[in-house]
Design a protein around this motif. Structure first.
Motif, PDB file in Angstrom:
ATOM      1  N   SER A 161       0.990  -1.017  -0.067  1.00  0.00           N
ATOM      2  CA  SER A 161       0.043  -0.017  -0.075  1.00  0.00           C
ATOM      3  C   SER A 161       0.844   1.290  -0.208  1.00  0.00           C
ATOM      4  N   GLU A 162       0.370   2.416  -0.060  1.00  0.00           N
ATOM      5  CA  GLU A 162       1.001   3.545  -0.005  1.00  0.00           C
ATOM      6  C   GLU A 162       1.476   3.998   1.571  1.00  0.00           C
ATOM      7  N   ARG A 163       0.815   3.341   2.441  1.00  0.00           N
ATOM      8  CA  ARG A 163       1.305   3.759   3.594  1.00  0.00           C
ATOM      9  C   ARG A 163       2.240   2.625   4.470  1.00  0.00           C
ATOM     10  N   SER A 164       2.386   1.413   4.040  1.00  0.00           N
ATOM     11  CA  SER A 164       3.282   0.510   4.751  1.00  0.00           C
ATOM     12  C   SER A 164       3.779  -0.756   3.627  1.00  0.00           C
ATOM     13  N   ARG A 165       4.813  -1.155   4.057  1.00  0.00           N
ATOM     14  CA  ARG A 165       5.426  -2.314   3.263  1.00  0.00           C
ATOM     15  C   ARG A 165       5.599  -3.452   4.292  1.00  0.00           C
ATOM     16  N   GLU A 166       4.776  -4.350   4.455  1.00  0.00           N
ATOM     17  CA  GLU A 166       5.040  -5.420   5.602  1.00  0.00           C
ATOM     18  C   GLU A 166       4.868  -6.715   5.074  1.00  0.00           C
ATOM     19  N   THR A 180      12.511   3.922  -1.250  1.00  0.00           N
ATOM     20  CA  THR A 180      11.485   4.318  -1.856  1.00  0.00           C
ATOM     21  C   THR A 180      11.471   6.071  -1.672  1.00  0.00           C
ATOM     22  N   ASP A 181      10.849   6.831  -2.653  1.00  0.00           N
ATOM     23  CA  ASP A 181      11.132   7.985  -2.935  1.00  0.00           C
ATOM     24  C   ASP A 181      10.410   9.040  -1.579  1.00  0.00           C
ATOM     25  N   ASN A 182       9.247   8.033  -1.013  1.00  0.00           N
ATOM     26  CA  ASN A 182       8.755   8.678   0.054  1.00  0.00           C
ATOM     27  C   ASN A 182       9.258   8.107   1.371  1.00  0.00           C
ATOM     28  N   ASN A 183      10.209   7.516   1.357  1.00  0.00           N
ATOM     29  CA  ASN A 183      10.915   6.931   2.491  1.00  0.00           C
ATOM     30  C   ASN A 183       9.966   5.952   3.342  1.00  0.00           C
ATOM     31  N   LEU A 184       9.306   5.139   2.407  1.00  0.00           N
ATOM     32  CA  LEU A 184       8.327   4.214   3.241  1.00  0.00           C
ATOM     33  C   LEU A 184       8.957   2.942   3.985  1.00  0.00           C
ATOM     34  N   LYS A 185       8.682   2.916   5.191  1.00  0.00           N
ATOM     35  CA  LYS A 185       9.499   1.811   5.925  1.00  0.00           C
ATOM     36  C   LYS A 185       9.071   0.245   5.368  1.00  0.00           C
ATOM     37  N   PHE A 186       9.990  -0.351   5.507  1.00  0.00           N
ATOM     38  CA  PHE A 186       9.937  -1.781   5.295  1.00  0.00           C
ATOM     39  C   PHE A 186       9.797  -2.694   6.702  1.00  0.00           C
ATOM     40  N   GLN A 187       8.764  -3.559   6.814  1.00  0.00           N
ATOM     41  CA  GLN A 187       8.657  -4.149   8.281  1.00  0.00           C
ATOM     42  C   GLN A 187       8.489  -5.723   7.797  1.00  0.00           C
ATOM     43  N   VAL A 197      11.780  -3.285  11.766  1.00  0.00           N
ATOM     44  CA  VAL A 197      11.570  -2.285  11.027  1.00  0.00           C
ATOM     45  C   VAL A 197      12.928  -1.831  10.127  1.00  0.00           C
ATOM     46  N   VAL A 198      12.798  -1.632   8.795  1.00  0.00           N
ATOM     47  CA  VAL A 198      14.092  -1.344   8.087  1.00  0.00           C
ATOM     48  C   VAL A 198      13.915  -0.095   7.325  1.00  0.00           C
ATOM     49  N   HIS A 199      15.056   0.596   6.913  1.00  0.00           N
ATOM     50  CA  HIS A 199      15.119   1.843   6.069  1.00  0.00           C
ATOM     51  C   HIS A 199      15.994   1.526   4.752  1.00  0.00           C
ATOM     52  N   GLY A 200      15.848   0.693   3.752  1.00  0.00           N
ATOM     53  CA  GLY A 200      16.657   0.454   2.759  1.00  0.00           C
ATOM     54  C   GLY A 200      17.936  -0.005   3.188  1.00  0.00           C
ATOM     55  N   THR A 201      18.045  -1.405   3.139  1.00  0.00           N
ATOM     56  CA  THR A 201      19.391  -2.041   3.818  1.00  0.00           C
ATOM     57  C   THR A 201      19.322  -3.424   3.482  1.00  0.00           C
TER      58      THR A 201
END
Length: 340
Positions: A161-166, A180-187, A197-201
């Motif tokens: 979704s536009e709000r989360s990556r789970e 992602t361009d909007n710094n969407l967190k990945f969980q 919870v990660v931030h591009g890694t």
């Protein structure tokens, strides 16, 4: 030209009557959150009118009527005229039979139950590996996952979704997460008492019974673990490893060797003071073997070094040679003991 996405097209899709091109168009259409809400609304409507289970009421009802009309043996001498058979009135003075309403209600309840029961299958796609198998998985956002043996990964079927990556993991996997361009967190959610919870890694998550940990290779991760009734947040730097075999007592190591926790990518096994008891648990989790060790002294011996093995039998032979042990295998049962 493909038709526009409307209710009838989605009803055909739910009934598995759409073409591959139409299915692809529906997947693209589901990229919008508003369209997904409409999708689930029409799915609920379709399920109510197309339940897979239709109760057969007429036959059991007739058996019940016949049973009630049967004269008990103890009443054989009673005047038959005084016994009135049970009648089922299907239509009377324009009033609908209650059995019709019961059948309709059963169909509706059955449809709702099936929709609830299979909602996970509808909403999520599952990738799973068997014992001894590894599998690469490419996610919709470009992130890559390398799934270890006997592991399961569940992801949203129609993309993030536009709000989360789970995603949900059971077992072990390596992740390379895209930014992602909007710094969407990945969980990464687990069935243990921790989430990541990660931030591009780049990192590895292990939820095995013998070893639960998170190892960070690049970037930044936040591990949320439960400490009693509170949640603790642990931030890792590249080269950090947090062990979570005991969630209430997380242990952090710095400057660890990443290859020790990623050896399965190239069928290379790197052991850093792993006991033979833990080695047996590894074989159970990854290959489905039941391992017994003849005595506790052998179980506490530790493995150190790097070994390549194409299959579990080669790995067992290597370990047996290192410790001068005898390996007895009967199907999925393995016993390690001293050489006679």
């Amino acid at each position: 030209m493909l038709p526009a996405i409307d209710k009838q097209l989605l009803f055909d899709h739910f009934a598995d009557k759409t073409t591959p091109l139409q299915k692809r168009q529906i997947e693209e259409w589901l990229g919008s959150e508003a369209n997904r809400e409409q999708f689930y609304a029409w799915l609920s409507e379709w399920e109510q009118h197309n339940a897979s289970y239709l109760p057969a009421l007429e036959e059991p009802l007739q058996r019940f009527v016949d049973h009630m009309n049967r004269v008990p043996s103890g009443l054989a001498d009673v005047d038959a005229d005084k016994l009135r058979p049970l009648e089922v009135v299907t239509q009377r003075r324009g009033v609908r039979s209650p059995w019709g309403w019961l059948a309709a209600a059963s169909v509706l309840v059955g449809g709702l139950f099936l929709g609830w029961q299979y909602q996970e299958t509808i909403l999520y796609k599952t990738y799973q590996t068997v014992y001894g198998e590894t599998k690469p998985v490419l996610l919709s956002d470009g992130s890559r996952v390398f799934l270890q043996a006997n592991s399961l990964l569940r992801v949203p079927r129609f993309g993030f979704s536009e709000r989360s990556r789970e995603v949900w993991l059971k077992g072990e996997a390596g992740f390379v997460v895209t930014h992602t361009d909007n710094n969407l967190k990945f969980q990464v959610k687990t069935d243990k008492s921790f989430d990541v919870v990660v931030h591009g890694t780049e990192f590895t998550v292990n939820t095995r019974s013998y070893r639960a940990n998170v190892m960070l290779r690049k970037g930044k991760v936040q591990v949320n673990c439960n400490l009693g009734k509170t949640q603790n947040q642990i931030f890792l730097k590249p080269g950090d490893l947090v062990s979570l075999e005991q969630p209430n007592r997380p242990q952090i190591q710095h400057q660890i060797k990443p290859q020790v926790y990623e050896q399965w990518k190239e069928r290379r096994f790197v052991f850093d003071n792993m006991s033979l008891q833990a080695f047996g648990q590894l074989l159970t989790e990854n290959y489905g073997l039941s391992v017994t060790i003849s005595d506790s002294a052998i179980a506490q011996r530790t493995l150190v070094g790097s070994f390549r093995a194409d299959n579990v039998d080669e790995l067992l032979e290597l370990v047996a040679e290192i410790f001068d042990l005898k390996v007895t295998r009967d199907g999925n049962t393995v016993r390690l003991s001293e050489v006679d």
